[in-house]
Design an enzyme around this catalytic site. Structure first.
Site, PDB file in Angstrom:
ATOM      1  N   GLY A   1     -21.954  25.667  13.299  1.00  0.00           N
ATOM      2  CA  GLY A   1     -21.140  26.681  13.965  1.00  0.00           C
ATOM      3  C   GLY A   1     -20.379  26.058  15.117  1.00  0.00           C
ATOM      4  O   GLY A   1     -20.788  25.029  15.656  1.00  0.00           O
TER       5      GLY A   1
ATOM      6  N   CYS B   1     -27.172  22.115  20.046  1.00  0.00           N
ATOM      7  CA  CYS B   1     -25.814  22.560  20.322  1.00  0.00           C
ATOM      8  C   CYS B   1     -24.913  21.339  20.388  1.00  0.00           C
ATOM      9  O   CYS B   1     -25.288  20.334  20.989  1.00  0.00           O
ATOM     10  CB  CYS B   1     -25.795  23.318  21.649  1.00  0.00           C
ATOM     11  SG  CYS B   1     -24.155  23.883  22.122  1.00  0.00           S
ATOM     12  N   LEU B   2     -23.738  21.434  19.777  1.00  0.00           N
ATOM     13  CA  LEU B   2     -22.818  20.294  19.769  1.00  0.00           C
ATOM     14  C   LEU B   2     -22.335  19.953  21.176  1.00  0.00           C
ATOM     15  O   LEU B   2     -21.853  18.851  21.415  1.00  0.00           O
ATOM     16  CB  LEU B   2     -21.626  20.586  18.853  1.00  0.00           C
ATOM     17  CG  LEU B   2     -21.965  20.712  17.356  1.00  0.00           C
ATOM     18  CD1 LEU B   2     -20.754  21.184  16.564  1.00  0.00           C
ATOM     19  CD2 LEU B   2     -22.488  19.400  16.794  1.00  0.00           C
TER      20      LEU B   2
ATOM     21  N   HIS C   1     -25.674  32.572  18.567  1.00  0.00           N
ATOM     22  CA  HIS C   1     -25.477  31.356  19.368  1.00  0.00           C
ATOM     23  C   HIS C   1     -23.992  31.200  19.726  1.00  0.00           C
ATOM     24  O   HIS C   1     -23.643  30.921  20.876  1.00  0.00           O
ATOM     25  CB  HIS C   1     -25.979  30.150  18.557  1.00  0.00           C
ATOM     26  CG  HIS C   1     -25.777  28.808  19.190  1.00  0.00           C
ATOM     27  ND1 HIS C   1     -26.826  27.966  19.504  1.00  0.00           N
ATOM     28  CD2 HIS C   1     -24.652  28.142  19.558  1.00  0.00           C
ATOM     29  CE1 HIS C   1     -26.343  26.850  20.042  1.00  0.00           C
ATOM     30  NE2 HIS C   1     -25.024  26.930  20.089  1.00  0.00           N
ATOM     31  N   GLU C   2     -23.111  31.400  18.729  1.00  0.00           N
ATOM     32  CA  GLU C   2     -21.673  31.202  18.966  1.00  0.00           C
ATOM     33  C   GLU C   2     -21.077  32.327  19.813  1.00  0.00           C
ATOM     34  O   GLU C   2     -20.197  32.082  20.636  1.00  0.00           O
ATOM     35  CB  GLU C   2     -20.925  31.053  17.638  1.00  0.00           C
ATOM     36  CG  GLU C   2     -21.404  29.907  16.725  1.00  0.00           C
ATOM     37  CD  GLU C   2     -21.512  28.555  17.400  1.00  0.00           C
ATOM     38  OE1 GLU C   2     -20.811  28.310  18.389  1.00  0.00           O
ATOM     39  OE2 GLU C   2     -22.329  27.732  16.940  1.00  0.00           O
TER      40      GLU C   2
ATOM     41  N   GLN D   1     -15.763  25.813  22.947  1.00  0.00           N
ATOM     42  CA  GLN D   1     -16.277  24.437  22.851  1.00  0.00           C
ATOM     43  C   GLN D   1     -15.172  23.415  22.642  1.00  0.00           C
ATOM     44  O   GLN D   1     -15.405  22.210  22.791  1.00  0.00           O
ATOM     45  CB  GLN D   1     -17.297  24.327  21.707  1.00  0.00           C
ATOM     46  CG  GLN D   1     -18.616  25.024  22.012  1.00  0.00           C
ATOM     47  CD  GLN D   1     -19.581  24.867  20.866  1.00  0.00           C
ATOM     48  OE1 GLN D   1     -19.499  25.569  19.871  1.00  0.00           O
ATOM     49  NE2 GLN D   1     -20.504  23.917  20.988  1.00  0.00           N
TER      50      GLN D   1
ATOM     51  N   HIS E   1     -21.603  31.512  23.297  1.00  0.00           N
ATOM     52  CA  HIS E   1     -20.593  30.575  23.815  1.00  0.00           C
ATOM     53  C   HIS E   1     -19.365  31.320  24.319  1.00  0.00           C
ATOM     54  O   HIS E   1     -18.796  30.968  25.352  1.00  0.00           O
ATOM     55  CB  HIS E   1     -20.148  29.593  22.722  1.00  0.00           C
ATOM     56  CG  HIS E   1     -21.009  28.362  22.608  1.00  0.00           C
ATOM     57  ND1 HIS E   1     -21.240  27.516  23.669  1.00  0.00           N
ATOM     58  CD2 HIS E   1     -21.687  27.834  21.555  1.00  0.00           C
ATOM     59  CE1 HIS E   1     -22.022  26.519  23.267  1.00  0.00           C
ATOM     60  NE2 HIS E   1     -22.315  26.695  21.998  1.00  0.00           N
TER      61      HIS E   1
END
Ligand code: ZN
Length: 206
Positions: A86, A131-132, A173-174, A91, A177
């Site tokens: 995702g 997480c990226l 999660h997204e 991000q 963000h």
């Protein structure tokens, strides 16, 4: 643990990461050099912890044009190269409410615009998430198992998603963000402390 774990293929690593949750880190030693290089280049384009944009609340999207659809495609490619499941627009430094995800490798890329969690089930479960934007951090996060989400697709058409398990987790999660919330905010004090220590060490090493 036996030595054979060092021989685990990238694909197995990826499966483990998918189980580990949204955007989890594959062990780099297990990726072939080309994939590892592509991943590194992708991560360099993803905003990392400490960047204030990750703490910014994104604004709703009003224009559904070709530029938006190209952005969806670019984010999907970047997410794939980074070996994530995702990615939120914040991000990549774009503060509007767009997220993309793909749970199964052969699934179509899903894009959610202006997503709203309309309903969350009462049952929750704790799972490890990465997480990226937080390299080398894995923390336990407790989230509702079932959610119903209203959003628009990249053509501005309304969509309704009933998600469970990993899909529900990735979407939550997204969306976090898009609200400037990170997994560090959703884990225990002990795990947050340890994660901060790892982040500082990684920063010093870099
Ligand atoms: Zn993330």
């Amino acid at each position: 643990m036996s030595d054979s774990t060092t021989e685990t293929s990238a694909e197995t690593a990826l499966e483990e990461d998918l189980e580990a949750g949204a955007g989890a880190e594959p062990r780099e030693a297990e990726l072939d050099p080309e994939t590892a290089a592509r991943r590194k280049a992708a991560l360099a384009q993803i905003r990392q912890f400490g960047d204030p944009v990750l703490r910014t609340k994104a604004r709703p999207i009003e224009r559904f044009d070709d530029a938006l659809r190209e952005e969806v495609q670019r984010m999907g490619d970047l997410m794939d190269d980074a070996i994530g499941v995702g990615l939120a627009a914040t991000q990549v430094g774009v503060v509007h409410r767009l997220l993309v995800y793909r749970i199964a490798q052969d699934a179509q890329l899903a894009a959610l615009i202006n997503p709203e969690i309309e309903w969350s089930g009462r049952d929750t479960e704790s799972m490890e998430e990465g997480c990226l934007s937080l390299p080398r951090v894995l923390v336990d996060v407790d989230r509702p198992i079932h959610v119903r989400v209203r959003a628009l697709n990249e053509y501005g058409e309304p969509i309704l998603i009933e998600a469970s398990g990993l899909e529900a987790r990735v979407i939550q999660h997204e969306i976090d963000h898009l609200d400037g919330v990170l997994i560090l905010d959703r884990t225990s004090r002990e795990q947050r402390k340890e994660a901060m220590r790892n982040l500082r060490e990684a920063e010093q090493a870099a």
